[in-house]
Motif scaffolding. Structure first.
Motif, short mmCIF file in Angstrom:
data_model
loop_
_atom_site.label_atom_id
_atom_site.label_comp_id
_atom_site.label_asym_id
_atom_site.label_seq_id
_atom_site.Cartn_x
_atom_site.Cartn_y
_atom_site.Cartn_z
N GLY A 1 0.71 -1.42 0.53
CA GLY A 1 -0.46 0.12 0.02
C GLY A 1 0.65 1.28 0.00
O GLY A 1 0.80 1.79 -1.22
N LEU A 2 2.24 1.19 1.21
CA LEU A 2 2.90 2.14 1.46
C LEU A 2 3.30 2.79 -0.16
O LEU A 2 3.95 4.04 -0.94
N LEU B 1 1.54 4.59 -3.06
CA LEU B 1 1.20 5.79 -2.97
C LEU B 1 2.24 6.44 -3.74
O LEU B 1 2.24 8.07 -4.10
N PRO C 1 4.25 8.62 -6.78
CA PRO C 1 3.54 8.88 -8.25
C PRO C 1 4.40 8.07 -8.99
O PRO C 1 5.56 7.53 -8.87
N ASP C 2 4.13 8.21 -10.64
CA ASP C 2 3.78 7.68 -11.46
C ASP C 2 5.61 7.77 -12.06
O ASP C 2 6.49 6.69 -12.51
N ASP C 3 5.56 8.78 -11.85
CA ASP C 3 7.18 9.34 -12.08
C ASP C 3 8.09 8.64 -11.05
O ASP C 3 9.81 8.68 -11.29
N PHE D 1 11.96 8.76 1.82
CA PHE D 1 11.52 9.83 3.78
C PHE D 1 13.31 9.69 4.34
O PHE D 1 12.84 10.69 5.15
N LEU E 1 9.14 0.33 5.63
CA LEU E 1 8.04 1.18 6.27
C LEU E 1 8.71 2.54 6.31
O LEU E 1 7.42 3.54 6.19
N PRO F 1 8.21 6.27 0.28
CA PRO F 1 7.34 5.60 -0.89
C PRO F 1 8.48 6.71 -1.93
O PRO F 1 9.50 6.65 -0.72
N GLU G 1 10.84 7.53 -4.88
CA GLU G 1 10.72 8.65 -5.01
C GLU G 1 11.57 8.91 -6.46
O GLU G 1 12.71 8.09 -6.56
N PRO G 2 11.45 10.04 -7.36
CA PRO G 2 12.66 9.93 -8.70
C PRO G 2 13.50 10.19 -8.23
O PRO G 2 13.96 10.94 -7.07
N ARG H 1 14.30 19.32 -5.30
CA ARG H 1 13.93 19.80 -4.28
C ARG H 1 14.90 20.57 -3.68
O ARG H 1 15.72 19.72 -3.23
#
Lengths: 107, 318, 158, 114
Positions: free
Chosen positions: B163-164, B167, B169-171, B179, B303, B307, B309-310, B317
């Motif tokens: 589930g995590l 979440l 995004p597709d990219d 995290f 966990l 999730p 990240e690109p 960022r």
């Protein structure tokens, strides 16, 4: 006095002395002017306090493994204290590097 | 009727005080800090209640890892979030307070009216524990008498991870969990992450190994292992694996597969799903515990890592 | 070498009472092997030889300075005038950046009146000091000399 | 009053406190914190029941204790999932309250394609 009594007196003495240093560290937490100086009081006084308590407990443990275990507890606590102290200090460091100029009583 | 010991009264007051702080303090980050302290005091309460197994789990998982998760999340939230400042009006709050007091009062009445003598499954556990060859009754319950619960739980952990990840995004798919990535860690933290993990591994395996007969077990051991892994990740010594990494995925489901495999073999050899053949109970329980500890440690770490990240996210960022 | 140390730590945890099975020992050896492998991957051993004489002197100084540090803090805190003069001091450390410098930081954070707060752009370590009137730099230099000597190398070599 | 009753009452109070926080805090992360308080209060009720069931030489009934351990692990998994949801919500909307009315600001916030 028998050996047992001497070791008991030693334990009581060393553990009480160690607790006194914890008390001093706590007093420093209350009296010192800013967080950086308070960290000094905590890391130094607690190192000695815990060391004395461990020293005092050594005669009460009969096996050599127990001695090394107690000392290992002290060393791991030292590592943790030193690391956390430095991390907190680093986070609190003023960005321009000037000393926090308050509360410095003249020596 | 005897009075509770002063230390118990003090602990109860401290727990309620810290819980009140978590609820009433204005900043989310401080509430999360309060939650960590709350969890540690709660662990002491569990010791007073005679459940060292639960106390270890609460301290490591309930306070430590949950606290880390909430603190990192609080630090990532936008600073100008309107949710930080808006509060419901006094009318809503009074109604909520009355309602919640009523719920708490009803529960308190239930506690005071619990049947006497207390029903207990402890004698049943004591009578059958020797059949499992395990000395710790909690481990016996977790892996023999209520093994279905534990199997379900190990699968829930896998599902939570799925589930995590979903979440993302597709990219970001195929990237690394984000995290725990951050600016370069301070030198003392890196040093700790280089020195401490081997000791953590020893402690984790020790908790697993003694868990058969003493307080401890796979969850507590796995939490310690996961904490060590997270320390290494936070210090930036290693990158978390990509979510598409096959060895890592295999490790995450390994425990559940071993559990199901041994359980199915039990249906065939001992007559019921999750039944253990006579005499083999203890080695089988230990195999399941070991496999589960590995998987649970990996899943807990993932966990916490969040999730994916690109790959360029950390650079863009800022 | 490290493996033996970790197995020793396992024995500390397991507290053998004399009635161990082979299984206990095997698990301990396995755990120690895993710990050693992890340790070697996280902290690669440098080409250093420990000099025991210097290490003993370092330990002796560390223990003595711990006592001095605790007494020093206690004295200042208990004094009604609170005699402190806090401030920052940049110490040009010779040990190159890395685990050893971190070890030096950890060591000196327990020494009297010093607390490292991080590095500065020139490669020096910045200390917060409880009392700037103390001879801090020379004391730090002695700590550093002893640490370098105990690791059996010159300050700049690795 | 035994220690079991004392901590049972404590657990009941925690459920009430957590519920109040759950209702009164608009921020999703605060709601999550409050919900964890409710959870630990329920676990403490289990603990009181386990303590009362001490028998056969055990300090407490091991069955509720084992259930609490299972519960703690599942609670952690649920919290991790919820935290990821909240962080994603903050990325997408720039805010974390669960107000159904679309905020005026969010038009200005760049929306990431997902």
């Amino acid at each position: 006095m028998s050996a047992v009594e001497i070791s008991t007196v030693f334990t009581v003495f060393a553990v009480s002395l160690g607790s006194l240093f914890f008390l001093a560290g706590t007093l420093g937490l209350l009296r010192l002017p800013d967080t950086l100086t308070r960290l000094h009081a905590l890391t130094k006084a607690d190192n000695l306090g815990l060391g004395l308590i461990v020293l005092g407990l050594l005669p009460q443990v009969s096996s050599p493994l127990g001695w090394i275990g107690l000392i290992a507890v002290w060393l791991l606590a030292l590592l943790a204290g030193a690391t956390v102290g430095q991390l907190l200090a680093g986070a609190l460091r003023p960005s321009d590097g000037t000393p926090p100029d308050r509360g410095g009583g003249s020596a | 009727m005897s009075l509770p010991a002063p230390v118990d009264l003090g602990l109860a007051a401290l727990v309620l005080g810290l819980a009140g702080w978590v609820i009433t303090t204005s900043a989310t980050y401080r509430a999360a800090e309060g939650f960590v302290a709350y969890g540690l005091v709660l662990a002491l309460v569990w010791v007073r209640l005679g459940s060292v197994d639960v106390a270890l789990t609460e301290a490591a998982l309930g306070s430590g890892l949950t606290g880390l998760l909430l603190l990192r999340a609080a630090a990532r939230l936008p600073a100008d979030d309107p949710a930080e400042t808006t509060r419901p009006g006094p009318g809503v709050r009074v109604v909520a307070a009355v309602l919640c007091t009523a719920v708490a009062g009803a529960l308190a009445a239930v506690v005071l009216l619990l049947p006497e003598p207390a029903p207990s499954l402890a004698p049943a556990v004591a009578a059958n524990l020797s059949a499992t060859g395990v000395g710790n009754p909690v481990t016996g319950v977790l892996l023999a008498f209520r093994a279905v619960d534990t199997l379900g739980e190990s699968i829930v952990l896998v599902l939570a991870l799925v589930g995590l990840w979903s979440l993302a995004p597709d990219d970001a798919w195929g990237g690394r969990p984000g995290f725990l990535r951050g600016p370069a860690a301070a030198s003392p933290l890196r040093f700790l992450a280089q020195v401490l993990p081997p000791f953590g591994i020893l402690v984790g395996i020790h908790l697993l190994w003694i868990g058969a007969d003493h307080p401890g077990g796979k969850f507590q051991g796995a939490t310690v292992l996961a904490a060590m892994w997270v320390l290494v990740l936070v210090a930036g010594l290693r990158q978390p694996p990509r979510v598409t990494s096959r060895p890592m995925r295999g490790l995450a489901v390994f425990g559940s597969l071993v559990f199901v495999g041994i359980g199915t073999a039990g249906a065939w050899l001992a007559g019921a799903f999750l039944a253990y053949p006579e005499g083999l109970a203890k080695p089988l329980i230990l195999s399941i515990e070991t496999a589960l500890m590995l998987s649970v440690a990996v899943i807990l770490g993932l966990l916490l890592a969040g999730p994916p990240e690109p790959d360029d996210a950390a650079g863009v960022r800022s | 070498m490290r493996g033996a140390g970790f197995f020793g730590f396992w024995l500390l945890l397991a507290r053998p009472a004399g009635g161990e099975s082979w299984a206990d020992l095997a698990v301990g050896l396995l755990a120690a092997a895993l710990a050693t492998w992890t340790s070697l991957r996280l902290l690669a051993p440098g080409a250093t030889r420990v000099r025991w004489g210097a290490l003993l002197r370092l330990i002796a100084r560390f223990l003595w300075q711990s006592i001095v540090a605790g007494l020093d803090v206690a004295r200042r805190v208990l004094d009604p005038r609170l005699p402190i003069r806090p401030g920052f001091l940049a110490y040009p450390v010779r040990i190159p950046d890395g685990p050893r410098r971190a070890a030096f930081g950890a060591l000196t954070s327990l020494m009297p009146g010093t607390l490292p707060v991080g590095g500065d752009p020139d490669g020096a370590l910045v200390y917060h000091c409880l009392d700037l009137d103390q001879p801090i730099a020379s004391s730090l230099a002695r700590d550093e000399d002893l640490l370098v000597a105990a690791q059996g190398g010159a300050a700049t070599g690795d | 009053m035994s220690d079991a009753t004392l901590f049972g009452l404590c657990g009941a109070a925690l459920v009430g406190l957590g519920l109040y926080g759950l209702i009164c805090h608009p921020g999703a992360l605060r709601k999550l914190l409050a919900f964890n308080l409710v959870g630990s209060g329920v676990f403490l009720l289990f603990g009181a029941v386990a303590r009362r069931g001490a028998a056969s030489g055990f300090g407490g009934d091991p069955v509720p204790q084992a259930l609490v351990i299972t519960g703690l692990v599942v609670a952690f998994a649920a919290t991790a999932l919820a935290v990821a949801l909240v962080v994603r919500l903050a990325q997408a909307a720039g805010r974390t309250d669960l107000d159904p009315e679309p905020p005026a600001r969010s038009e200005a916030t760049p929306e990431r394609p997902s």
